[in-house]
Design a protein around this motif. Sequence first.
Motif, short mmCIF file in Angstrom:
data_model
loop_
_atom_site.label_atom_id
_atom_site.label_comp_id
_atom_site.label_asym_id
_atom_site.label_seq_id
_atom_site.Cartn_x
_atom_site.Cartn_y
_atom_site.Cartn_z
N GLU A 34 16.96 -84.84 71.44
CA GLU A 34 17.42 -85.23 72.77
C GLU A 34 18.85 -85.74 72.62
OE1 GLU A 34 15.49 -88.36 75.14
OE2 GLU A 34 13.65 -87.42 74.44
N PRO A 35 19.84 -85.04 73.14
CA PRO A 35 21.19 -85.59 73.09
C PRO A 35 21.39 -86.63 74.19
CG PRO A 35 21.22 -83.26 73.75
CD PRO A 35 19.81 -83.69 73.72
N HIS A 36 21.94 -87.78 73.84
CA HIS A 36 22.27 -88.81 74.83
C HIS A 36 23.78 -88.84 74.97
CE1 HIS A 36 18.33 -91.12 75.04
NE2 HIS A 36 18.10 -90.13 74.20
N ILE A 37 24.27 -88.53 76.15
CA ILE A 37 25.72 -88.55 76.32
C ILE A 37 26.07 -89.60 77.38
CG2 ILE A 37 25.97 -86.14 75.65
CD1 ILE A 37 26.27 -85.50 78.62
N TYR A 211 21.53 -69.38 79.16
CA TYR A 211 21.79 -70.80 79.04
C TYR A 211 23.26 -71.15 79.28
CZ TYR A 211 17.07 -71.79 77.52
OH TYR A 211 15.71 -71.92 77.48
N GLY A 212 24.06 -70.19 79.66
CA GLY A 212 25.42 -70.46 80.10
C GLY A 212 26.39 -70.82 78.99
N ALA A 213 26.13 -70.44 77.76
CA ALA A 213 27.05 -70.75 76.67
C ALA A 213 28.44 -70.22 77.00
CB ALA A 213 26.57 -70.12 75.37
N SER A 214 29.45 -70.86 76.41
CA SER A 214 30.80 -70.56 76.84
C SER A 214 31.74 -70.44 75.65
CB SER A 214 31.25 -71.70 77.76
OG SER A 214 32.48 -71.40 78.33
N SER A 327 33.27 -78.36 82.32
CA SER A 327 33.70 -78.52 80.94
C SER A 327 32.90 -77.59 80.04
CB SER A 327 33.48 -79.97 80.54
OG SER A 327 33.09 -80.04 79.21
N TYR A 330 30.53 -79.36 77.58
CA TYR A 330 29.34 -79.93 78.22
C TYR A 330 28.18 -78.95 78.20
CZ TYR A 330 26.86 -82.11 82.25
OH TYR A 330 25.95 -82.68 83.09
N ILE A 331 28.47 -77.72 78.63
CA ILE A 331 27.39 -76.74 78.70
C ILE A 331 27.01 -76.28 77.29
CG2 ILE A 331 28.88 -74.72 79.07
CD1 ILE A 331 25.57 -75.34 80.82
N LEU A 333 27.01 -78.18 74.61
CA LEU A 333 26.18 -79.23 74.01
C LEU A 333 24.77 -79.18 74.59
CD1 LEU A 333 26.13 -81.65 72.05
CD2 LEU A 333 26.47 -83.09 74.02
N SER A 334 24.65 -78.75 75.86
CA SER A 334 23.30 -78.71 76.45
C SER A 334 22.41 -77.67 75.74
CB SER A 334 23.39 -78.43 77.95
OG SER A 334 23.64 -77.07 78.19
N ILE A 362 33.12 -83.96 77.83
CA ILE A 362 31.71 -83.86 78.20
C ILE A 362 31.34 -84.97 79.17
CG2 ILE A 362 29.39 -84.12 77.30
CD1 ILE A 362 30.41 -82.66 74.78
N TYR B 23 24.85 -64.75 84.80
CA TYR B 23 25.53 -65.84 84.10
C TYR B 23 25.91 -66.91 85.12
CZ TYR B 23 28.98 -67.88 80.84
OH TYR B 23 29.70 -68.70 80.01
N ALA B 76 20.68 -72.41 82.56
CA ALA B 76 21.96 -73.11 82.44
C ALA B 76 22.12 -74.20 83.48
CB ALA B 76 23.11 -72.11 82.57
#
Lengths: 364, 125
Positions: A34-37, A211-214, A327, A330-331, A333-334, A362, B23, B76
């Motif tokens: 679980e990432p906590h930002i 998952y929208g990776a960028s 950002s 941000y996406i 890291l998700s 982020i 996307y 996403a």
Amino acid sequence: MPNMRINIGPIHPSTHGVLRVVAYVNGDTIDSVEPHIGFLHRGVEKLMETRMYMQNPSYTEKLDYVAPMGWDELYVSSVEKATGATVLENAQYARVILLEFQRIASHLLWLGTFANDLGQMFTIFMWAFRERAKVIKFLEDVSGSRMFYVNMRIGGLNGELPEDFKERAYSLLDYLSERIPKYRSLLDNNNFFVSRTKGVGVLSKEDAIAYGASGPVLRASGVEYDVRKSSPYYIYDKLKFNVPRGTHGDAFDRYRVRYDEMLESIKIIKQTLDLMPGGSVAGAKVKLIGQPAKPDPVIISRELPRGEGIIYLVPDKQKPYRIGMRSPAYINLSLLPKLAKGAKFADLFSIIGSLDVVFAEIDR
Amino acid sequence: MQEIQKEALLKTLEELKSKGYRYLKYITAVDAPDHMEVVYLLANIESNVDEVVKVSIKKSESERPSVESVMNLFPAADWYEREISEMFGIKIEGRKTRRLLLEEWNGDGFPLLKSFEWGKEYHKR
């Protein structure tokens, strides 16, 4: 074996900023993370609604302290689009050169710290920082500041370029194109580095899209998508360059994509310097900014070093009514919970590092 | 740009997805003077076309604005939906309440609403 909960961070050398990760492990296999930002959340979007248009670049620059010029340019071009201002021709070339140098500087810093995390201790780190220092010195001579440039103005830059701009850019490129290929042998032939990145944090092509990776993370999974190619801005449509892609979508491919992008950036800068027409690059004085004609929202996107940055600007007369910022870090890291599931605990840091996260951006 | 009512959201996005807009780039919200807007930015990666879908939601005194979750169509959307629900107080229907992402606690005010006052003390709920 009972589950164990391990807390990492918020301050940890491998989290590159203030990231807290809570990992649930079974032996040394990760069940879930679980990432906590939000540790650096300062409400930039709200703050910017209270400032006039050209007071805001100082805020957008601090979003990404590794590559500030990208966000600076992104924000200024959104204001340009809202006010209908045009960018001077020579300034378009100058912006492309500066942005690509900024991309090299950002990838160098990433490469140095990433390799350092994974056991290629210090050699790459020192080399990358030495090269980055030269790039930053060049950007300082152009803009007047070493880290936070704030040198974009409506229609151009904050002043004219130095007289010997082209010669210095060419000699810097010669230096970089001699140095950067030397990194390959230190990393590709390094067993520690290869075994800690190959097959680690694999992201399939379908998942990368869903998952929208960028940015490099998306391209390492084999998707050919780069804003500079898909919707070219400035003079990118006149230039010849490739979009590096990976095949496996693992941490090693993300390294190779960023590494190849540096070499592509060198190619881009060389061509731009050759094509540069000459002339003024100085933009308008701050007081001479027109007001947005219509309150229609402006959407603008740019290929930043970390991926695609988007600004959604709803203009008002003197200030932005609303400014939304997408950002890329941000996406990316998700994706961490997805990438880390089932990985070994020691590989978690390889995965976090390969995403190239910057927390000011982020948390905003 | 498509402007739709919130009832048509899932249907519109589903249609777009079947047309190749797979996307999801960004979700954001705007607190306009008379209504609340949620903006979805989609892209077709193969043909390099973007599409913007704007949902307008009526504001009401008694209820927080709400919008359907699009997580099932676009994974996403996860962090973007959590972000707009924290910043604008928009309820995301069909999602379990989870811990806050960017804020430590949510007071009785939502920071990106225009009614949020600077310097006022907001308290934990």
